[in-house]
Each structure stands twice: as C-alpha cells, then as structure tokens.
Design an enzyme around this catalytic site. Structure first.
Site, PDB file in Angstrom:
ATOM      1  N   HIS A 125       5.584  20.013 -14.121  1.00  0.00           N
ATOM      2  CA  HIS A 125       5.024  18.694 -13.782  1.00  0.00           C
ATOM      3  C   HIS A 125       6.062  17.910 -13.003  1.00  0.00           C
ATOM      4  O   HIS A 125       7.251  17.970 -13.275  1.00  0.00           O
ATOM      5  CB  HIS A 125       4.629  17.930 -15.057  1.00  0.00           C
ATOM      6  CG  HIS A 125       5.721  17.894 -16.075  1.00  0.00           C
ATOM      7  ND1 HIS A 125       5.936  18.930 -16.956  1.00  0.00           N
ATOM      8  CD2 HIS A 125       6.688  16.979 -16.305  1.00  0.00           C
ATOM      9  CE1 HIS A 125       6.984  18.648 -17.693  1.00  0.00           C
ATOM     10  NE2 HIS A 125       7.477  17.478 -17.327  1.00  0.00           N
TER      11      HIS A 125
HETATM   12  P1  AMP Z   1      10.084  16.772 -19.152  1.00  0.00           P
HETATM   13  O1  AMP Z   1       9.435  17.983 -19.772  1.00  0.00           O
HETATM   14  O2  AMP Z   1      11.462  16.485 -19.651  1.00  0.00           O
HETATM   15  O3  AMP Z   1      10.076  16.814 -17.640  1.00  0.00           O
HETATM   16  O4  AMP Z   1       9.218  15.497 -19.537  1.00  0.00           O
HETATM   17  C1  AMP Z   1       8.049  15.580 -20.309  1.00  0.00           C
HETATM   18  C2  AMP Z   1       7.346  14.250 -20.229  1.00  0.00           C
HETATM   19  O5  AMP Z   1       6.117  14.373 -20.920  1.00  0.00           O
HETATM   20  C3  AMP Z   1       8.111  13.091 -20.888  1.00  0.00           C
HETATM   21  O6  AMP Z   1       8.231  12.036 -19.958  1.00  0.00           O
HETATM   22  C4  AMP Z   1       7.253  12.717 -22.097  1.00  0.00           C
HETATM   23  O7  AMP Z   1       7.259  11.331 -22.337  1.00  0.00           O
HETATM   24  C5  AMP Z   1       5.887  13.205 -21.687  1.00  0.00           C
HETATM   25  N1  AMP Z   1       4.994  13.623 -22.765  1.00  0.00           N
HETATM   26  C6  AMP Z   1       5.312  14.225 -23.930  1.00  0.00           C
HETATM   27  N2  AMP Z   1       4.198  14.542 -24.625  1.00  0.00           N
HETATM   28  C7  AMP Z   1       3.152  14.117 -23.854  1.00  0.00           C
HETATM   29  C8  AMP Z   1       1.731  14.168 -24.013  1.00  0.00           C
HETATM   30  N3  AMP Z   1       1.178  14.720 -25.093  1.00  0.00           N
HETATM   31  N4  AMP Z   1       0.962  13.648 -23.038  1.00  0.00           N
HETATM   32  C9  AMP Z   1       1.531  13.097 -21.938  1.00  0.00           C
HETATM   33  N5  AMP Z   1       2.851  13.026 -21.726  1.00  0.00           N
HETATM   34  C10 AMP Z   1       3.655  13.536 -22.674  1.00  0.00           C
END
Ligand code: AMP
Ligand code: ZN
Length: 209
Positions: A125
C-alpha cells in the site's frame, strides 16, 4: 473526486482481531468490506479495478489515505520488479492526482506519498499523508521519522527509477533502518530545524500549516 470524509466515530478502533491482523487490508482488494472506509475505487484505462483507496484507521495526520493496488501479489517494496512498473505508474499517477485535489480542496500543503520500507501490513500500500502530522495516533518519534526518513519512506519516484535501473528496489538493511528511526534527530521536514521532543516538533509543524 471524493470529499475527504473519514468515519470519525470508528477511527482508532481496532477491528475484531484474529491472529492474521497483518492481512486486514486484503479485503479491500475484493468486494467483501465496509465501504465507509473507502475514499475511492480506481479503475485502470480498460475499466478494470486498479486500486482501492481507503482511510487509514489510525491516521498519523489530518489526511492519511492508503492506496491498495488490487492486482498485485506483493507484500513489501523489496518484492517489486520491473514487470510491476506499468501498474505502479498508473497507481502513482492517480495517487498524485488525489494528493493534488486534496491539497486544493482543503487548502493545505501538498500531502506526501511513499511506501514504508518495512511495512507492518501484508498487502502492499502507498501512503498519502499530509505534512501537519496533527494526530493523536502519532505518538512516537519513530512514527514521524517513518514518514520523513527517505530511506524508510520510499517515494514513488525512487521506486520507479530503481525498477528501471536495477529491476529491484534498493533498501538498506533492516538493522540500519531501525537504528535510523531510533537515533536520527527529529527534524522538521519543512525547514530542517531539530527538536528533542515530539511535542515540540508537533507545535512547530503547526506554524508551517
Ligand atoms: P505500514 O504497513 O507500516 O506501511 O502501515 C500500515 C498502516 O495501516 C498504518 O498507517 C496503520 O495505521 C494502518 N492500519 C492498520 N490496521 C488498519 C486497518 N484495519 N484498516 C486500515 N488501516 C489500518
Ligand atoms: Zn520547520
């Protein structure tokens, strides 16, 4: 393009956790998810689903979106290869359009974009995040540095040029990255001023926004 309207009442609330929490973004690649978290569905030039753009559930700034490409089986940027370039270029173009639109509509500086070098969530993402970092969910200095250290927050331009030149994305060792996030100074991304506490940095960032 959509208005920026995150579902405030459920922000920060964890979903019912199973042991597979790292895969909680997977559902946005299909149809079985709650649309209230979706900012926008994006199709490619042929009208096929390209990406789902969702509101981050634990936003680290006033604007924080995740662009999730749907037709790619990659979980970390080091798995990108040159064959992914056509898809990534489309994803990056739409992400830039979204950032620009939000900047104009909300009258804020252009949000920044990047992939975390070591993500926690298993479906690749792209973050789109505004530079105020004004959020109760931004609790630790490492959070801030994970969006401002260019070795950790990999820009779309870097991803594309690395793939063109080397067929992989150059990422420094995870030990070195962890050290950088821990020990590098807390620096304002606008003017370079250094701070000893996140609280002081956050107050300072307010002056730029
Ligand atoms: P990263 O994997 O470090 O690039 O970031 C993961 C992102 O996903 C973080 O900014 C979290 O706040 C976000 N996150 C975690 N769980 C969820 C969820 N269930 N739905 C949407 N965003 C999420
Ligand atoms: Zn500054």
């Amino acid at each position: 393009m959509a208005l920026y309207l995150p579902p405030t009442e459920d922000l920060g609330k964890s979903e019912i956790h199973n042991s597979n929490w790292t895969r909680l973004l997977s559902k946005y690649k299909g149809v079985d998810h709650d649309p209230k978290w979706v900012y926008m569905y994006v199709n490619d030039f042929d009208g096929h689903p390209l990406a789902t753009v969702i509101y981050d559930r634990f936003p680290k700034a006033m604007v924080h979106l995740l662009v999730i490409p749907v037709n790619i089986d990659v979980s970390r940027p080091d798995q990108f290869r040159r064959r992914h370039l056509p898809l990534l270029k489309q994803v990056h173009t739409i992400a830039k359009q979204i950032a620009r639109t939000i900047s104009i509509k909300l009258d804020i500086p252009m949000p920044i974009m990047g992939y975390h070098a070591i993500p926690s969530m298993a479906d690749i993402h792209l973050h789109i995040i505004s530079t105020d970092f004004d959020s109760p969910f931004l609790k630790r200095a490492e959070h801030y540095k994970s969006f401002t250290d260019p070795d950790y927050f990999l820009s779309p331009e870097k991803i594309e040029s690395n793939l063109i030149n080397y067929d992989f994305v150059h990422i420094i060792s995870s030990d070195a990255l962890k050290r950088q996030l821990k020990y590098d100074p807390l620096m304002c991304l606008n003017c370079g001023e250094e701070f000893t506490s996140l609280k002081d940095l956050k107050m300072h960032l307010g002056m730029h926004n």
